[in-house]
Design a protein around this motif. Structure first.
Motif, mmCIF file in Angstrom:
data_model
loop_
_atom_site.group_PDB
_atom_site.id
_atom_site.type_symbol
_atom_site.label_atom_id
_atom_site.label_comp_id
_atom_site.label_asym_id
_atom_site.label_seq_id
_atom_site.Cartn_x
_atom_site.Cartn_y
_atom_site.Cartn_z
ATOM 1 N N THR A 1 32.365 47.772 42.218
ATOM 2 C CA THR A 1 32.858 48.864 43.062
ATOM 3 C C THR A 1 34.237 48.546 43.640
ATOM 4 O OG1 THR A 1 31.680 47.956 44.972
ATOM 5 C CG2 THR A 1 30.541 49.631 43.669
ATOM 6 N N GLY A 2 34.573 47.232 43.705
ATOM 7 C CA GLY A 2 35.888 46.837 44.204
ATOM 8 C C GLY A 2 36.992 46.980 43.179
ATOM 9 N N GLY A 3 36.636 47.251 41.915
ATOM 10 C CA GLY A 3 37.678 47.506 40.916
ATOM 11 C C GLY A 3 37.574 46.715 39.638
ATOM 12 N N LEU B 1 36.145 28.903 37.130
ATOM 13 C CA LEU B 1 36.533 29.104 35.732
ATOM 14 C C LEU B 1 36.648 30.593 35.423
ATOM 15 C CD1 LEU B 1 34.331 26.513 33.800
ATOM 16 C CD2 LEU B 1 36.819 26.629 33.771
ATOM 17 N N PRO B 2 37.678 31.004 34.681
ATOM 18 C CA PRO B 2 37.777 32.419 34.301
ATOM 19 C C PRO B 2 36.705 32.789 33.278
ATOM 20 C CG PRO B 2 39.535 31.139 33.282
ATOM 21 C CD PRO B 2 38.826 30.212 34.203
ATOM 22 N N VAL B 3 35.843 33.726 33.634
ATOM 23 C CA VAL B 3 34.765 34.181 32.748
ATOM 24 C C VAL B 3 34.854 35.704 32.654
ATOM 25 C CG1 VAL B 3 32.283 34.219 32.318
ATOM 26 C CG2 VAL B 3 33.318 32.248 33.467
ATOM 27 N N TRP B 4 35.279 36.206 31.511
ATOM 28 C CA TRP B 4 35.466 37.637 31.274
ATOM 29 C C TRP B 4 36.521 38.265 32.182
ATOM 30 C CZ3 TRP B 4 29.614 37.404 31.101
ATOM 31 C CH2 TRP B 4 29.182 37.265 29.759
ATOM 32 N N THR B 5 37.178 37.471 32.986
ATOM 33 C CA THR B 5 38.290 37.962 33.812
ATOM 34 C C THR B 5 39.070 36.768 34.324
ATOM 35 O OG1 THR B 5 38.901 39.387 35.669
ATOM 36 C CG2 THR B 5 37.011 37.962 35.996
ATOM 37 N N ASP B 6 40.336 36.961 34.675
ATOM 38 C CA ASP B 6 41.122 35.878 35.240
ATOM 39 C C ASP B 6 41.056 35.919 36.761
ATOM 40 O OD1 ASP B 6 43.971 37.243 36.174
ATOM 41 O OD2 ASP B 6 43.027 38.260 34.463
ATOM 42 N N ILE B 7 41.136 34.754 37.370
ATOM 43 C CA ILE B 7 40.959 34.631 38.820
ATOM 44 C C ILE B 7 42.074 35.330 39.586
ATOM 45 C CG2 ILE B 7 40.721 32.988 40.710
ATOM 46 C CD1 ILE B 7 38.356 33.111 38.774
ATOM 47 N N THR B 8 43.278 35.359 39.042
ATOM 48 C CA THR B 8 44.396 36.032 39.717
ATOM 49 C C THR B 8 44.098 37.512 39.910
ATOM 50 O OG1 THR B 8 45.943 34.468 38.696
ATOM 51 C CG2 THR B 8 46.867 36.480 39.641
ATOM 52 N N THR B 9 43.549 38.149 38.881
ATOM 53 C CA THR B 9 43.173 39.565 38.990
ATOM 54 C C THR B 9 42.086 39.767 40.035
ATOM 55 O OG1 THR B 9 43.750 39.962 36.678
ATOM 56 C CG2 THR B 9 42.264 41.540 37.715
ATOM 57 N N VAL B 10 41.123 38.873 40.065
ATOM 58 C CA VAL B 10 40.025 38.982 41.037
ATOM 59 C C VAL B 10 40.558 38.921 42.454
ATOM 60 C CG1 VAL B 10 37.947 37.847 41.913
ATOM 61 C CG2 VAL B 10 38.315 38.029 39.452
ATOM 62 N N LYS B 11 41.444 37.953 42.721
ATOM 63 C CA LYS B 11 41.958 37.784 44.083
ATOM 64 C C LYS B 11 42.763 38.990 44.540
ATOM 65 C CE LYS B 11 42.172 32.828 44.946
ATOM 66 N NZ LYS B 11 43.040 31.713 45.373
ATOM 67 N N SER B 12 43.403 39.662 43.619
ATOM 68 C CA SER B 12 44.218 40.819 43.994
ATOM 69 C C SER B 12 43.416 42.118 43.994
ATOM 70 C CB SER B 12 45.397 40.958 43.028
ATOM 71 O OG SER B 12 44.941 41.170 41.703
ATOM 72 N N THR B 13 42.182 42.072 43.525
ATOM 73 C CA THR B 13 41.374 43.287 43.397
ATOM 74 C C THR B 13 40.194 43.323 44.356
ATOM 75 O OG1 THR B 13 41.942 43.399 41.042
ATOM 76 C CG2 THR B 13 40.067 44.720 41.774
ATOM 77 N N VAL B 14 39.459 42.216 44.439
ATOM 78 C CA VAL B 14 38.219 42.174 45.219
ATOM 79 C C VAL B 14 38.532 41.964 46.700
ATOM 80 C CG1 VAL B 14 36.039 40.944 45.532
ATOM 81 C CG2 VAL B 14 36.963 41.288 43.237
ATOM 82 N N PRO B 15 37.890 42.704 47.614
ATOM 83 C CA PRO B 15 38.126 42.536 49.051
ATOM 84 C C PRO B 15 37.761 41.127 49.522
ATOM 85 C CG PRO B 15 36.938 44.574 48.609
ATOM 86 C CD PRO B 15 36.965 43.809 47.319
ATOM 87 N N LEU B 16 38.390 40.683 50.612
ATOM 88 C CA LEU B 16 38.197 39.327 51.134
ATOM 89 C C LEU B 16 36.727 38.993 51.410
ATOM 90 C CD1 LEU B 16 39.438 36.668 52.139
ATOM 91 C CD2 LEU B 16 39.703 37.742 54.384
#
Length: 469
Positions: free
Chosen positions: A288-290, A309-324
């Motif tokens: 729901t966060g994106g 570890l990046p699994v099906w997504t990279d961590i940089t995208t997660v940090k910029s997409t998922v709320p804190l």
């Protein structure tokens, strides 16, 4: 306290640490890495010399060791081992910085995996990457052995949380039971490593990268710090990482039962059920966060294992997409009590949920008697009290670290990510990226160590009587 037994065990651990330096020393020499060769050679020589002389000069213990002696070994090792382990990082890089090197060693030995060393052109010397992998392996074996023996015997963080059929108190010295635990831990980790390594190489991953990622899975750490900024692997490779992290986060209690005769025990394991529930719940929140469906599921598994570890997504995208809040929740939860993952641990959450359910059930029957069970064992009232004490200590320590980091600057989000990331041994969360922040690094170093020691294990050491008995 049996000082002779403690010193002899620490000497043996020192010899193991010194011998482990010979592998990166040989790799540095073969690859023409002059600075690293000198640094590893000096570190290995000094470590082996001090550990060997200490072992020879220490008299044989006159009485049996106790679990508290094992706790003393764990505490001294966690604070002392990073010093010789840091020397290659200090003198093997272009700009020597002892605090940055110490941070690197602590991060690897606690399987946090975060790095603050800036490497020219972004390429780590091969010997230092190998050394990071070796330290992750040593940290994983040590933390699992201590959890399955010392913490199980002393009942830290709730009696029964770390207990399994792997360890029973011996009639003689407490350390007599350690070889059996060490062998079992080593065999389980080796089998998981070989399975992940084979799965990655069969899917086209080069041997060095497969080796690094397999060690990262087994230790739930991050051997190659650059992996945080790398794109996610394709579906088959991510599936191998996902399955490996799932098993590693499930812990010894599940992996020891992966036999046809005990498969029903695995299926009914309460920590496994709870991890699947959190995978679904946090995955939905991330979705729901994106994030996409598989991206959300892969990141949730990576975050619960505290690996990054990046699994099906990279961590940089997660940090910029998922709320804190969604970012830090899985790190706070962590994996099984008998795993290398950090966090509060699933076993304690299981106990708290069951106890809460019992209290609600008793509202209509005020004088009823209820029994709390965990893994087919009745848990006394002090088990719940122990879990509550641990939870309070954990949150208090995280808050204190957050306040200390707030005074170092960087803003609210950075302080929150750093404090939760360090104390939960989730290196991918830590926001400090470059060396030069020595005061901030010292706070993070302490946080990583107490996170690996599960916080309340350190409290007895604060009393002078603990060391004088």
């Amino acid at each position: 306290m049996n000082h002779a037994a403690i010193i002899r065990i620490l000497s043996a651990l020192g010899l193991a640490l010194g011998l482990s330096m010979l592998l990166p020393l040989g790799i540095a020499a073969l690859n023409g890495e002059v600075n690293q060769t000198i640094a590893f050679g000096f570190s290995a020589f000094v470590t082996l010399l001090i550990a060997g002389l200490t072992s020879l000069l220490t008299t044989k213990p006159q009485r049996d060791a106790r679990p508290t002696d094992g706790l003393a070994v764990a505490i001294i090792w966690c604070f002392g081992a990073p010093i010789p382990a840091a020397i290659p990082f200090v003198f093997g890089t272009a700009e020597p910085n002892f605090i940055a090197g110490l941070h690197e060693a602590v991060s690897c030995l606690t399987t946090t995996g975060h790095s603050v060393i800036a490497i020219a052109e972004g390429e780590w010397p091969r010997s230092l990457l190998v050394w990071r992998g070796v330290l992750h392996v040593l940290g994983a074996v040590f933390s699992l052995t201590v959890a399955a023996s010392v913490f199980a015997a002393l009942g830290f963080g709730g009696p029964g949380v770390h207990r399994s059929f792997l360890f029973t108190l011996p009639d003689g010295s407490f350390f007599d039971a350690m070889p059996r635990v060490l062998r079992t831990v080593g065999v389980i980790l080796a089998c998981l490593f070989l399975a992940v390594f084979a799965g990655l190489t069969l899917n086209g991953v080069s041997a060095p990268n497969a080796l690094s990622q397999a060690i990262s899975v087994v230790s739930t750490g991050l051997v190659d710090p650059g992996a945080v900024n790398q794109p996610s692997p394709d579906f088959p490779r991510s599936f191998v990482l996902f399955a490996g992290l799932f098993l590693a986060s499930s812990g010894l209690a599940v992996m020891m039962d992966l036999t046809p005769a005990r498969i029903r025990t695995v299926i009914l394991d309460p920590e496994l059920y709870l991890m699947l529930s959190f995978l679904a719940l946090i995955g939905v929140l991330a979705w729901t966060g994106g994030l996409g469906v598989f991206s959300a599921l892969g990141w949730t598994m990576s975050a619960l294992s505290t690996s990054g570890l990046p699994v099906w997504t990279d961590i940089t995208t997660v940090k910029s997409t998922v709320p804190l809040p969604v970012l830090i929740i899985p790190a706070l939860i962590g994996g099984s009590a008998l795993s290398t993952a950090g966090g509060i641990k699933l076993a304690r959450i299981v106990i708290l949920i069951r106890r809460a359910g019992q209290e609600f059930a008793r509202l209509g029957y005020r004088h009823s008697i209820v029994a709390l069970r965990f893994r087919d064992r009745h848990q006394k009232q002090r088990a719940v009290i122990g879990v509550w004490v641990y939870l309070i200590a954990y949150l208090a320590a995280a808050s204190a670290i957050f306040v200390a980091l707030s005074f170092q600057g960087g803003g609210f989000n950075a302080a929150m990510l750093d404090s939760i990331g360090a104390i939960s041994n989730s290196g991918w969360l830590v926001d400090t990226e470059a060396e030069g922040f020595d005061s901030r690094n010292m706070v993070l170093i302490f946080a990583m160590i107490i996170g690996r020691l599960e916080i309340i294990a350190l409290l007895p050491a604060l009393r002078p009587q603990f060391w004088s008995k």
